[in-house]
Design a protein around this motif. Structure first.
Motif, PDB file in Angstrom:
ATOM      1  N   HIS A 155       0.741  -1.151   0.073  1.00  0.00           N
ATOM      2  CA  HIS A 155      -0.055  -0.165  -0.002  1.00  0.00           C
ATOM      3  C   HIS A 155       0.944   1.371  -0.034  1.00  0.00           C
ATOM      4  O   HIS A 155       0.766   2.254  -0.667  1.00  0.00           O
ATOM      5  CB  HIS A 155      -0.973  -0.070   1.375  1.00  0.00           C
ATOM      6  N   PHE A 228      -6.452  -0.428   1.894  1.00  0.00           N
ATOM      7  CA  PHE A 228      -6.760  -0.443   0.670  1.00  0.00           C
ATOM      8  C   PHE A 228      -8.226  -0.104   0.599  1.00  0.00           C
ATOM      9  O   PHE A 228      -9.083  -0.698   1.679  1.00  0.00           O
ATOM     10  CB  PHE A 228      -6.694  -1.803   0.051  1.00  0.00           C
ATOM     11  N   ALA A 231     -12.017  -2.597  -1.462  1.00  0.00           N
ATOM     12  CA  ALA A 231     -11.430  -4.267  -1.645  1.00  0.00           C
ATOM     13  C   ALA A 231     -12.505  -4.951  -2.108  1.00  0.00           C
ATOM     14  O   ALA A 231     -13.577  -5.001  -1.669  1.00  0.00           O
ATOM     15  CB  ALA A 231     -10.797  -4.789  -0.319  1.00  0.00           C
ATOM     16  N   GLY A 246      -7.743  -4.055  -4.831  1.00  0.00           N
ATOM     17  CA  GLY A 246      -8.021  -2.944  -3.810  1.00  0.00           C
ATOM     18  C   GLY A 246      -7.174  -1.752  -4.468  1.00  0.00           C
ATOM     19  O   GLY A 246      -6.477  -1.621  -5.538  1.00  0.00           O
ATOM     20  N   TRP A 247      -7.700  -0.658  -3.776  1.00  0.00           N
ATOM     21  CA  TRP A 247      -7.045   0.713  -4.451  1.00  0.00           C
ATOM     22  C   TRP A 247      -6.350   1.591  -3.487  1.00  0.00           C
ATOM     23  O   TRP A 247      -6.865   1.552  -2.224  1.00  0.00           O
ATOM     24  CB  TRP A 247      -8.135   1.569  -5.023  1.00  0.00           C
ATOM     25  N   ARG A 248      -5.616   2.392  -3.886  1.00  0.00           N
ATOM     26  CA  ARG A 248      -4.981   3.378  -2.761  1.00  0.00           C
ATOM     27  C   ARG A 248      -5.839   4.691  -3.210  1.00  0.00           C
ATOM     28  O   ARG A 248      -5.574   5.208  -4.200  1.00  0.00           O
ATOM     29  CB  ARG A 248      -3.570   3.527  -3.182  1.00  0.00           C
TER      30      ARG A 248
END
Ligand code: SAM
Length: 249
Positions: A155, A228, A231, A246-248
């Motif tokens: 992350h 994250f 998710a 998942g995304w930052r």
């Protein structure tokens, strides 16, 4: 010192990494062949799905992938093949033998200027904060002793708006297929290991480690705990593998 699992054995957390390293030291030269044999070539389709989700730009736009526990570089090669001129990939792996096989493959394919190989522990990535557009890990996270630490590291090095993707074995829950899969995993896979690599033990570990890995929803909770956003996961091949995203944010 807390304990953890190494396959079916309980071992002190600090001892797991050396045992894992020994497994991949033994299998490195035949790793890619064994993947094809064990999965009947299916790992290619799973990795294609991963690369589609990584979605490297087709144009000249700069795009940097970090493939953690990237071993012999398969996901990175596929990503630069799928992307345009500006796509670069970095393979980070703790095992020198796996990296050496990957470097040789990169040279053979003329990709050594776009795929680089770095000796690195997923729990302490030697990269600055927010330095990659995407971070992937394929069939790697279950080998890492402190999964929460590795997730936090992945992350940290991801850019804002970047995507994290984790491909990992999961739980087969299709009636009939589950029993067949158990039978195959615990009998055929170690036997293949004995014939192809000369040792069944590394493949017993691999099979046991799959069984012990958290179920997709539990892993999703670990991803959220590491920071994250959004998710999610989707299972493939009846649950043999799951692709987590998942995304930052
Ligand atoms: C099953 S292989 C997967 C290789 C590659 N991602 C693929 O899909 O073909 C697992 C890899 O995880 C690596 N690994 C295990 N522990 C690690 C750690 N703590 N940090 C980085 N890599 C690790 C091993 O050396 C091995 O190359």
């Amino acid at each position: 010192m807390p304990d953890t699992h190494f396959g079916s054995r309980t071992v002190p957390l600090d001892e797991k990494q050396a045992l894992v390293d020994d497994v991949f030291h033994k299998v490195a030269q035949r790793y890619d062949l064994m993947n094809d044999l064990m999965s009947g070539g299916l790992h290619r389709a799973w990795k294609d799905a991963l690369v589609t989700a990584i979605n490297p730009p087709k144009g000249d736009g700069v795009f940097a992938l970090l493939d953690v526990a990237g071993g012999t570089g398969d996901v990175s090669f596929r990503t630069v093949d799928a992307g345009g001129y500006g796509t670069r990939a970095t393979v980070a792996d703790i095992n020198a033998e796996m990296l050496a096989v990957g470097r040789a493959r990169a040279r053979e394919r003329g990709l050594d200027d776009v795929v680089s190989f770095v000796d690195a522990n997923a729990e302490a990535l030697p990269f600055p904060d927010k330095s990659f557009g995407a971070v992937s890990i394929a069939f790697g996270i279950r080998n890492v002793p402190r999964i929460d630490v590795a997730l936090a590291e992945m992350h940290r090095v991801l850019r804002l708006g970047g995507r994290f993707l984790c491909l990992e074995f999961s739980n087969v829950d299709v009636p009939g297929l589950d029993a067949l899969y158990e039978l195959y995993s615990f009998n055929v896979v170690p036997a293949l290991g004995r014939v192809v690599v000369g040792d069944a033990e590394p493949y017993r570990y691999l099979v046991e480690s799959i069984r012990r890995f958290p179920r997709p929803n539990a892993f999703g909770a670990m991803m959220r705990a590491a920071g994250f956003g959004r998710a999610s996961h989707r299972v493939m091949s009846g649950g043999i593998v799951a692709l987590h995203s998942g995304w930052r944010l």
